[in-house]
Design an enzyme around this catalytic site. Structure first.
Site, mmCIF file in Angstrom:
data_model
loop_
_atom_site.group_PDB
_atom_site.id
_atom_site.type_symbol
_atom_site.label_atom_id
_atom_site.label_comp_id
_atom_site.label_asym_id
_atom_site.label_seq_id
_atom_site.Cartn_x
_atom_site.Cartn_y
_atom_site.Cartn_z
ATOM 1 N N ASP A 96 -4.345 -0.258 -1.337
ATOM 2 C CA ASP A 96 -2.985 -0.089 -0.714
ATOM 3 C C ASP A 96 -2.100 0.597 -2.018
ATOM 4 O O ASP A 96 -2.691 0.831 -2.935
ATOM 5 C CB ASP A 96 -2.248 -1.455 -0.278
ATOM 6 C CG ASP A 96 -2.283 -2.696 -1.267
ATOM 7 O OD1 ASP A 96 -2.526 -2.281 -2.196
ATOM 8 O OD2 ASP A 96 -2.137 -3.675 -0.755
ATOM 9 N N ASP A 131 3.508 -9.985 -9.508
ATOM 10 C CA ASP A 131 4.557 -9.889 -8.151
ATOM 11 C C ASP A 131 5.890 -9.659 -8.704
ATOM 12 O O ASP A 131 6.680 -9.232 -7.956
ATOM 13 C CB ASP A 131 4.454 -10.861 -7.116
ATOM 14 C CG ASP A 131 2.872 -10.661 -6.398
ATOM 15 O OD1 ASP A 131 2.419 -9.525 -6.172
ATOM 16 O OD2 ASP A 131 2.152 -11.702 -5.930
ATOM 17 N N LYS A 180 4.764 -16.769 1.291
ATOM 18 C CA LYS A 180 3.760 -15.918 2.146
ATOM 19 C C LYS A 180 2.450 -16.035 1.810
ATOM 20 O O LYS A 180 1.583 -16.277 2.705
ATOM 21 C CB LYS A 180 4.374 -14.462 2.015
ATOM 22 C CG LYS A 180 3.400 -13.385 2.412
ATOM 23 C CD LYS A 180 3.964 -12.058 2.121
ATOM 24 C CE LYS A 180 3.445 -11.494 0.719
ATOM 25 N NZ LYS A 180 1.929 -11.019 0.702
ATOM 26 N N ASN A 181 2.145 -15.996 0.568
ATOM 27 C CA ASN A 181 0.707 -15.962 0.073
ATOM 28 C C ASN A 181 0.140 -17.497 0.095
ATOM 29 O O ASN A 181 -1.286 -17.185 -0.007
ATOM 30 C CB ASN A 181 0.507 -15.319 -1.379
ATOM 31 C CG ASN A 181 0.863 -13.849 -1.197
ATOM 32 O OD1 ASN A 181 1.097 -13.228 -0.188
ATOM 33 N ND2 ASN A 181 1.313 -13.281 -2.546
ATOM 34 N N ARG A 226 -3.722 -6.792 4.843
ATOM 35 C CA ARG A 226 -4.727 -6.973 4.031
ATOM 36 C C ARG A 226 -5.218 -8.461 3.788
ATOM 37 O O ARG A 226 -6.438 -8.629 3.814
ATOM 38 C CB ARG A 226 -4.478 -6.326 2.702
ATOM 39 C CG ARG A 226 -5.579 -6.237 1.812
ATOM 40 C CD ARG A 226 -5.663 -5.618 0.294
ATOM 41 N NE ARG A 226 -6.646 -5.396 -0.287
ATOM 42 C CZ ARG A 226 -7.467 -6.096 -0.767
ATOM 43 N NH1 ARG A 226 -7.403 -7.470 -0.652
ATOM 44 N NH2 ARG A 226 -8.556 -5.826 -1.297
HETATM 45 N N1 EPU Z 1 -10.583 -7.681 -7.217
HETATM 46 C C1 EPU Z 1 -11.896 -7.175 -7.481
HETATM 47 N N2 EPU Z 1 -12.719 -7.506 -6.657
HETATM 48 C C2 EPU Z 1 -12.577 -8.698 -5.770
HETATM 49 C C3 EPU Z 1 -11.369 -9.337 -5.667
HETATM 50 C C4 EPU Z 1 -10.255 -8.748 -6.347
HETATM 51 O O1 EPU Z 1 -11.936 -6.162 -8.146
HETATM 52 O O2 EPU Z 1 -13.652 -9.271 -5.217
HETATM 53 C C5 EPU Z 1 -9.297 -7.337 -8.075
HETATM 54 C C6 EPU Z 1 -8.334 -6.440 -7.237
HETATM 55 O O3 EPU Z 1 -8.570 -5.337 -7.049
HETATM 56 C C7 EPU Z 1 -7.153 -6.854 -8.263
HETATM 57 C C8 EPU Z 1 -7.452 -7.965 -8.976
HETATM 58 O O4 EPU Z 1 -8.773 -8.326 -8.662
HETATM 59 O O5 EPU Z 1 -7.146 -5.772 -9.283
HETATM 60 C C9 EPU Z 1 -6.359 -9.184 -8.238
HETATM 61 O O6 EPU Z 1 -7.012 -9.447 -7.138
HETATM 62 P P1 EPU Z 1 -6.844 -10.878 -6.265
HETATM 63 O O7 EPU Z 1 -8.032 -11.193 -5.751
HETATM 64 O O8 EPU Z 1 -6.534 -11.841 -7.280
HETATM 65 O O9 EPU Z 1 -5.435 -10.621 -5.689
HETATM 66 P P2 EPU Z 1 -5.291 -10.648 -4.129
HETATM 67 O O10 EPU Z 1 -5.982 -12.035 -3.521
HETATM 68 O O11 EPU Z 1 -5.799 -9.412 -3.442
HETATM 69 C C10 EPU Z 1 -3.032 -11.942 -4.158
HETATM 70 C C11 EPU Z 1 -1.765 -11.833 -3.564
HETATM 71 C C12 EPU Z 1 -1.016 -10.822 -4.217
HETATM 72 C C13 EPU Z 1 -1.067 -11.096 -5.517
HETATM 73 C C14 EPU Z 1 -2.154 -11.277 -6.213
HETATM 74 C C15 EPU Z 1 -2.308 -11.638 -7.796
HETATM 75 C C16 EPU Z 1 -1.866 -12.435 -1.121
HETATM 76 C C17 EPU Z 1 -1.941 -12.063 0.221
HETATM 77 N N3 EPU Z 1 -1.792 -11.531 -2.118
HETATM 78 O O12 EPU Z 1 -3.713 -10.866 -3.784
HETATM 79 O O13 EPU Z 1 0.415 -10.566 -3.601
HETATM 80 O O14 EPU Z 1 -0.277 -10.275 -6.247
HETATM 81 O O15 EPU Z 1 -2.842 -12.267 -5.615
HETATM 82 O O16 EPU Z 1 -1.654 -12.978 -7.882
HETATM 83 O O17 EPU Z 1 -2.174 -13.651 -1.390
HETATM 84 C C18 EPU Z 1 2.216 -9.369 -2.383
HETATM 85 O O18 EPU Z 1 2.681 -10.837 -2.224
HETATM 86 O O19 EPU Z 1 2.951 -8.696 -2.617
HETATM 87 C C19 EPU Z 1 0.882 -9.574 -3.278
HETATM 88 C C20 EPU Z 1 0.494 -8.300 -3.571
#
Ligand code: EPU
Length: 426
Positions: A116, A305, A7-8, A92
């Site tokens: 979320d 995850d 998915k991601n 998101r």
């Molecule tokens: N963060 C910040 N500022 C930013 C970006 C991130 O503070 O500008 C923080 C976030 O708040 C969080 C941490 O950094 O606490 C990690 O965020 P990251 O950007 O790495 O995650 P994401 O891109 O929002 C993706 C996956 C998540 C997965 C995470 C970590 C997608 C759609 N989502 O989220 O997947 O847990 O990376 O590997 O790719 C899921 O599939 O259920 C899911 C939540």
């Protein structure tokens, strides 16, 4: 058990298609709600999106509906520039259109996704990186507005944290920027490598994918492409933990065990026999698992995850486990539901101490997010009696036909309510 594309990854590959006018095709895409929502995001940007069957392998081996599909995306010369809150609120990940649209159109307006159920999720690194590349960014009425009327330029960007989403947005912006962009402390997840592979096939120049230093030399245009999504390591890991928790024997195909090295090593420490091949692995356990400590970290660390699965395993293991969450501040919200199943869990900040019990006890519980939902269903397999998990639409967002997959492993499971919305529309 065959696992289809991640998915991601697929969500971001669909956004990456925006970078080239014409028809891109992405295969091995999971048939889940989030993909249908992403298709709607792209349609509202003027793309024609259609789905096709992915062939026999997608069927899941049980004669059930296919678990994956091919997505064809016809991108217009000038895609739209706005993603509304009604879609961003439901997905998101739609924030990942920010980078590609800014690169293509020089202006974009995307609703701020907010937090979320797994905690607050910032955008500061996305915004700071794009600003270094020459974008002007403002926030207004719940939207992030970015503009770069003279185009983006290359820059050196140091990420405070290897954010998956920020790395993806910045790479997708940098491939069409003037000059060279370097992203230091970049995320190294297999999904980042997958998107870089697709972008390279489209004509982008990217070095260092899979390392923490990415070097991107901008090009003036990209071409559409056909690309197969990398296998879903989180779904694969879910089945690995399910095998350990139920003292079962599961072979998983379609995702490389190299993406799960630390997770599989934890299962070995818990007492499992783990065999690996290039694109498959088998996990077996015929006694009560031993307690193991787990710390979540960005890849190649233990994936956040899989935290609900690690808590589930700890809940039925012999001994006490210390589970530490370092990525999302709200990941432990679901432990109250695990407590309803009799799990003995004490949390303090981002640590949880879990004292294992021989059996859990069935109860009505509520899924709070995708991974917590899957974790609760699997914990229910270790509980005496019938466990009812509500709000399973969360699970539909990440697992194509979870119920049929469980049945194919011999689990007695019923879906009490129909999916709230069609899980997928062709
Ligand atoms: N963060 C910040 N500022 C930013 C970006 C991130 O503070 O500008 C923080 C976030 O708040 C969080 C941490 O950094 O606490 C990690 O965020 P990251 O950007 O790495 O995650 P994401 O891109 O929002 C993706 C996956 C998540 C997965 C995470 C970590 C997608 C759609 N989502 O989220 O997947 O847990 O990376 O590997 O790719 C899921 O599939 O259920 C899911 C939540």
């Amino acid at each position: 058990m065959h696992v289809v594309g991640a998915k991601n990854s697929a969500l971001k590959l669909m956004a990456a298609a925006l970078l080239a006018p014409g028809r891109s095709v992405i295969t091995n895409v999971p048939r889940i709600t989030d993909i249908a929502i992403m298709a709607e995001v792209l349609r509202r940007l003027g793309c024609a999106v259609s789905f096709d069957d992915d062939g026999a392998e997608a069927a899941g081996g049980d004669g059930g509906p296919p678990r994956s599909c091919s997505v064809s995306i016809e991108v217009p010369a000038d895609p739209g520039t706005e993603a509304d809150y009604d879609l961003v609120r439901r997905l998101r990940a739609s924030i990942c259109v920010l980078g590609p649209l800014l690169a293509r159109r020089g202006y974009v307006r995307v609703a701020h996704p907010g937090g979320d159920a797994i905690g607050s999720r910032g955008l500061d690194m996305h915004v700071a990186g794009l600003a270094r590349m020459g974008a002007e960014i403002s926030g207004e009425h719940g939207f992030v507005i970015a503009s770069a009327p003279r185009g983006l330029h290359g820059a050196t960007i140091w990420l405070d944290f290897p954010s998956v989403g920020a790395t993806e947005n910045l790479v997708m912006a940098a491939v069409l920027a003037r000059g060279v962009t370097e992203i230091d402390n970049a995320a190294r997840e297999p999904e980042i490598v997958d998107i870089c592979t697709m972008l390279t096939q489209m004509g982008a120049r990217i070095d260092g994918a899979g390392t923490s230093m990415l070097r991107i030399e901008g090009v003036s245009e990209l071409r559409p492409v056909r690309h197969a999504t990398v296998g879903d390591r989180i779904v694969a890991g879910t089945w690995a933990f399910a095998a350990a928790m139920t003292r079962g024997d599961v072979t998983v195909t379609g995702a490389s065990p190299a993406f799960l090295e630390i997770a599989l090593d934890k299962l070995v420490s818990a007492g499992c026999l783990v065999e690996t091949r290039a694109d498959a692995f088998r996990v077996r356990l015929d006694r009560r698992p031993s307690a193991v400590d787990v710390v979540t970290l960005p890849f190649p660390g233990f994936a956040t995850d899989l935290l609900p699965m690690a808590i589930g395993l700890a809940s039925v293991s012999e001994g006490a486990s210390l589970v530490t969450e370092n990525i999302f501040d709200g990941r432990f919200m679901f432990v109250n539901e695990m407590a309803r199943l009799g799990a003995d869990i004490k949390t303090d900040g981002h640590h949880a101490v879990v004292r294992g019990r021989e059996r859990l006890s069935s109860a009505p519980v509520r899924a709070t997010d995708i991974r917590a939902g899957a974790g609760l269903v699997i914990a229910g397999l270790c509980a005496d009696g019938v466990t009812e998990v509500s709000h399973v639409h969360h699970v539909d967002r990440g697992y194509p036909d979870f119920i049929a997959d469980l049945r194919s492993l011999g689990v007695e499971v019923e879906r009490a309510t129909a999916p709230e919305e069609p899980a997928f529309t062709l």
